[in-house]
Design an enzyme around this catalytic site. Structure first.
Site, mmCIF file in Angstrom:
data_model
loop_
_atom_site.group_PDB
_atom_site.id
_atom_site.type_symbol
_atom_site.label_atom_id
_atom_site.label_comp_id
_atom_site.label_asym_id
_atom_site.label_seq_id
_atom_site.Cartn_x
_atom_site.Cartn_y
_atom_site.Cartn_z
ATOM 1 N N ASP A 8 0.794 -1.240 0.000
ATOM 2 C CA ASP A 8 0.000 0.000 0.000
ATOM 3 C C ASP A 8 0.830 1.297 0.000
ATOM 4 O O ASP A 8 0.537 2.216 0.780
ATOM 5 C CB ASP A 8 -0.967 0.019 1.193
ATOM 6 C CG ASP A 8 -1.972 -1.132 1.171
ATOM 7 O OD1 ASP A 8 -1.901 -1.983 0.281
ATOM 8 O OD2 ASP A 8 -2.830 -1.173 2.074
ATOM 9 N N HIS A 48 -10.621 0.954 -2.903
ATOM 10 C CA HIS A 48 -12.006 0.960 -2.418
ATOM 11 C C HIS A 48 -12.970 1.632 -3.390
ATOM 12 O O HIS A 48 -12.639 2.672 -3.975
ATOM 13 C CB HIS A 48 -12.100 1.742 -1.098
ATOM 14 C CG HIS A 48 -11.289 1.183 0.029
ATOM 15 N ND1 HIS A 48 -11.395 -0.107 0.466
ATOM 16 C CD2 HIS A 48 -10.365 1.779 0.846
ATOM 17 C CE1 HIS A 48 -10.576 -0.290 1.491
ATOM 18 N NE2 HIS A 48 -9.927 0.827 1.733
ATOM 19 N N LYS A 106 -7.104 -4.952 -2.847
ATOM 20 C CA LYS A 106 -7.908 -5.391 -1.702
ATOM 21 C C LYS A 106 -8.818 -4.264 -1.252
ATOM 22 O O LYS A 106 -8.553 -3.094 -1.560
ATOM 23 C CB LYS A 106 -6.998 -5.825 -0.553
ATOM 24 C CG LYS A 106 -6.118 -4.705 -0.064
ATOM 25 C CD LYS A 106 -5.022 -5.208 0.840
ATOM 26 C CE LYS A 106 -4.184 -4.061 1.341
ATOM 27 N NZ LYS A 106 -4.939 -3.117 2.181
ATOM 28 N N CYS A 151 -2.203 -2.402 7.715
ATOM 29 C CA CYS A 151 -2.076 -3.326 6.585
ATOM 30 C C CYS A 151 -0.791 -4.147 6.599
ATOM 31 O O CYS A 151 -0.820 -5.336 6.277
ATOM 32 C CB CYS A 151 -2.292 -2.582 5.276
ATOM 33 S SG CYS A 151 -4.035 -2.085 5.144
HETATM 34 C C1 VGL Z 1 -4.910 0.888 5.684
HETATM 35 C C2 VGL Z 1 -6.509 1.758 7.058
HETATM 36 C C3 VGL Z 1 -7.468 1.599 6.085
HETATM 37 C C4 VGL Z 1 -3.464 0.515 5.485
HETATM 38 C C5 VGL Z 1 -5.845 0.703 4.687
HETATM 39 O O1 VGL Z 1 -3.024 0.388 4.318
HETATM 40 O O2 VGL Z 1 -2.754 0.342 6.506
HETATM 41 N N1 VGL Z 1 -5.252 1.402 6.870
HETATM 42 N N2 VGL Z 1 -7.129 1.068 4.895
HETATM 43 ZN ZN ZN Z 2 -8.448 1.122 3.278
#
Ligand code: VGL
Ligand code: ZN
Length: 201
Positions: A8, A48, A106, A151
């Site tokens: 991410d 998302h 995801k 994550c």
């Molecule tokens: C994440 C909160 C919501 C992350 C993703 O990548 O850590 N945190 N969505």
């Molecule tokens: Zn998220």
């Protein structure tokens, strides 16, 4: 064989982003540098729909960072982030993506959040990442990215549970909340994962 997982590294998790992680940008040079040590590099992408159930904006009367229930699980309500097709969902252009062989998205189902790159939070659906890595002969997974306490942490726990030797590169990740990272780190260690530095590679 070992693989590097970039978790991410997207604009919304970088300091000016919608869910910016403090000093999150500092991990990018580390992730770029270590890639040459791995025969396989894979990335995950939080992705998302605008109507995602983890967004506070989709729960009238609720505020960001309050909790609610989603799909039978406790859910933190986040600011809108990583909406598919927006700049915030793009990988940082400072991250070297040339060697990345596959990208696993995801959080695409509006009814359930997905912190781990392997499964959604209720473990109902797999992203296919574990089978992909096993199919490529991977036995050890090393990871960095954002955020450490969400994550990256949950990806590490699932990686271990899927049978991979699991290593988090601590200098290649940053948390949203330092206390949350302290707890997550303990949980990773308790489950047999390892916390190392990129200089240990
Ligand atoms: C994440 C909160 C919501 C992350 C993703 O990548 O850590 N945190 N969505
Ligand atoms: Zn998220």
């Amino acid at each position: 064989m070992r693989a590097l997982l970039l978790v991410d590294v997207q604009y919304d998790f970088l300091p000016d982003g919608a869910l910016g992680v403090p000093d999150g940008d500092q991990i990018i040079p580390v992730l770029n540098k270590v890639q040459e040590k791995f025969p396989l590099v894979v990335a995950t992408q939080d992705w998302h729909p605008q109507n995602h159930g983890s967004f506070a904006s989709n729960h009238p009367g609720k505020k960001q960072f309050e909790t609610t229930e989603l799909g039978g699980l406790e859910q933190i309500l986040w600011p809108d982030h990583c909406v598919n097709g927006t700049r915030g969902a793009e990988f940082s252009r400072d991250l070297n993506m040339h060697a990345v062989e596959a990208i696993f998205r995801k959080g695409t189902d509006p009814r359930i959040d997905s912190y781990s790159g392997f499964f959604d939070n209720g473990k109902k659906k797999s992203t296919g990442l574990a089978d992909y890595l096993k199919g490529r002969g991977v036995t050890s997974v090393y990871m960095g990215g954002l955020a450490a306490d969400f994550c990256v942490g949950f990806t590490a726990l699932d990686s271990k549970e899927c049978g991979f030797e699991t290593f988090v590169l601590e200098d290649a990740t940053r948390p949203i909340d330092p206390e949350g990272w302290t707890k997550m780190k303990q949980s990773i260690l308790d489950n047999g994962g390892k916390i190392i530095s990129s200089s240990d590679l």
